[in-house]
Design a protein around this motif. Sequence first.
Motif, PDB file in Angstrom:
ATOM      1  N   PRO A  72       0.796  -1.231   0.000  1.00  0.00           N
ATOM      2  CA  PRO A  72       0.000   0.000   0.000  1.00  0.00           C
ATOM      3  C   PRO A  72       0.828   1.281   0.000  1.00  0.00           C
ATOM      4  O   PRO A  72       0.290   2.358  -0.223  1.00  0.00           O
ATOM      5  N   ASN A  73       2.134   1.178   0.243  1.00  0.00           N
ATOM      6  CA  ASN A  73       2.958   2.391   0.330  1.00  0.00           C
ATOM      7  C   ASN A  73       4.435   2.032   0.187  1.00  0.00           C
ATOM      8  O   ASN A  73       4.816   0.856   0.147  1.00  0.00           O
ATOM      9  N   ASN A  74       5.274   3.084   0.114  1.00  0.00           N
ATOM     10  CA  ASN A  74       6.707   2.886  -0.063  1.00  0.00           C
ATOM     11  C   ASN A  74       7.348   2.227   1.149  1.00  0.00           C
ATOM     12  O   ASN A  74       8.353   1.506   1.016  1.00  0.00           O
ATOM     13  N   GLN A 129      -1.538  -8.365   1.984  1.00  0.00           N
ATOM     14  CA  GLN A 129      -2.825  -7.743   2.271  1.00  0.00           C
ATOM     15  C   GLN A 129      -2.758  -7.101   3.654  1.00  0.00           C
ATOM     16  O   GLN A 129      -2.557  -7.800   4.655  1.00  0.00           O
ATOM     17  N   ILE A 130      -2.899  -5.786   3.700  1.00  0.00           N
ATOM     18  CA  ILE A 130      -2.781  -5.036   4.955  1.00  0.00           C
ATOM     19  C   ILE A 130      -4.108  -4.344   5.231  1.00  0.00           C
ATOM     20  O   ILE A 130      -4.579  -3.546   4.416  1.00  0.00           O
ATOM     21  N   ALA A 131      -4.706  -4.648   6.375  1.00  0.00           N
ATOM     22  CA  ALA A 131      -6.035  -4.119   6.685  1.00  0.00           C
ATOM     23  C   ALA A 131      -6.002  -2.615   6.932  1.00  0.00           C
ATOM     24  O   ALA A 131      -6.871  -1.878   6.477  1.00  0.00           O
ATOM     25  N   ASP A 132      -5.006  -2.138   7.677  1.00  0.00           N
ATOM     26  CA  ASP A 132      -4.914  -0.712   8.013  1.00  0.00           C
ATOM     27  C   ASP A 132      -3.487  -0.248   7.784  1.00  0.00           C
ATOM     28  O   ASP A 132      -2.619  -0.405   8.645  1.00  0.00           O
ATOM     29  N   SER A 133      -3.247   0.331   6.617  1.00  0.00           N
ATOM     30  CA  SER A 133      -1.886   0.763   6.275  1.00  0.00           C
ATOM     31  C   SER A 133      -1.553   2.134   6.844  1.00  0.00           C
ATOM     32  O   SER A 133      -0.444   2.639   6.630  1.00  0.00           O
ATOM     33  N   ASN A 134      -2.486   2.740   7.570  1.00  0.00           N
ATOM     34  CA  ASN A 134      -2.249   4.069   8.153  1.00  0.00           C
ATOM     35  C   ASN A 134      -2.022   4.030   9.662  1.00  0.00           C
ATOM     36  O   ASN A 134      -1.828   5.084  10.280  1.00  0.00           O
ATOM     37  N   ALA A 135      -2.060   2.853  10.257  1.00  0.00           N
ATOM     38  CA  ALA A 135      -1.879   2.754  11.710  1.00  0.00           C
ATOM     39  C   ALA A 135      -0.490   3.252  12.094  1.00  0.00           C
ATOM     40  O   ALA A 135       0.515   2.766  11.568  1.00  0.00           O
ATOM     41  N   ASN A 161      -2.495  -6.854   9.843  1.00  0.00           N
ATOM     42  CA  ASN A 161      -3.446  -5.792  10.170  1.00  0.00           C
ATOM     43  C   ASN A 161      -2.846  -4.408   9.968  1.00  0.00           C
ATOM     44  O   ASN A 161      -3.567  -3.440   9.762  1.00  0.00           O
ATOM     45  N   THR A 162      -1.510  -4.309  10.057  1.00  0.00           N
ATOM     46  CA  THR A 162      -0.832  -3.020   9.880  1.00  0.00           C
ATOM     47  C   THR A 162       0.459  -3.230   9.093  1.00  0.00           C
ATOM     48  O   THR A 162       0.908  -4.360   8.887  1.00  0.00           O
ATOM     49  N   ASN A 163       1.064  -2.107   8.675  1.00  0.00           N
ATOM     50  CA  ASN A 163       2.361  -2.177   8.000  1.00  0.00           C
ATOM     51  C   ASN A 163       3.395  -2.901   8.844  1.00  0.00           C
ATOM     52  O   ASN A 163       4.260  -3.616   8.324  1.00  0.00           O
TER      53      ASN A 163
END
Length: 289
Positions: A72-74, A129-135, A161-163
């Motif tokens: 989902p991100n760098n 698969q990451i549920a919350d990539s902003n945690a 669940n997270t990065n």
Amino acid sequence: MFLDRVCTFLSSTNSTMRLNQISEIIAATLCVSAGVVDAVAVNPLPAPTSITWGTSGPRAFNGRNLALNGAPNNLVSDAWNRAYDAITSLHWVPQATEAPIATYAAFPTYTPPAKAKRGTTTLNSITVQIADSNAPLQHGVDECYTIDVPATGQVITITANTNWGALHAFTTLQQLVISDGNGGLMIEQPVSISDAPLYPYRGIMIDSGRNFISLPKIYEQIDGMALSKLNVLHWHLDDSQSWPVQMASYPSMTLDAYSAREIYTTDNLKDVLNYATARGVRVIPEVDT
């Protein structure tokens, strides 16, 4: 039961027999308690919460252009690039095995396992698969993850669940991929892993107030922490012996550093924070006044 058996053998009149039998009991007990799996030579450390190995045979691992899908991100993609670079450059050959020790083979003890069967597909991609990539990376953040290396097919599946859980999954996968003894890479068996840390705070302390620590050594320490899934760097920045932290508002403070070279600039501190965060490590500063 174990202690009862030891006590029984201790009462034996034959001391040589007694020692041999006790050694066999201890070795067998340790193998059972550690969950030794004969099917593989290596297991990840720290031990995952749950790990189930298959028995269908080794899986070839793509060491040239394996794809990562779903990042989902760098932060996540950069973490995987570091792990993949380590996997493909090291071609790890473990020097110790987990099989119960019956005899002492000549060094090294490692024997390459059976190669992947001809005709079997190579593991060519990873889906994360990451549920919350902003945690945010903070105390108590969810760091659980799962890894599924299937018996058939080409895709390794990682869920988190997270990065921060995904970063730990990459580290575990890095430990599972070994040399196939023929210039390639492999995972010894299909495997399913479900893991989560026992403790939310897993850290160490460094003290640069009493002993100046160079930035490369701090980075090296953070790398070691990430590989061990530690998540907190307690940085004791200063003490009565030295004030190495440069401050624009109080520039004279660094006159109390060990030398003009042994200081940390504001940019240095930011670089350490960014480096640590990219590896799932929180930095807690300690400032003594």
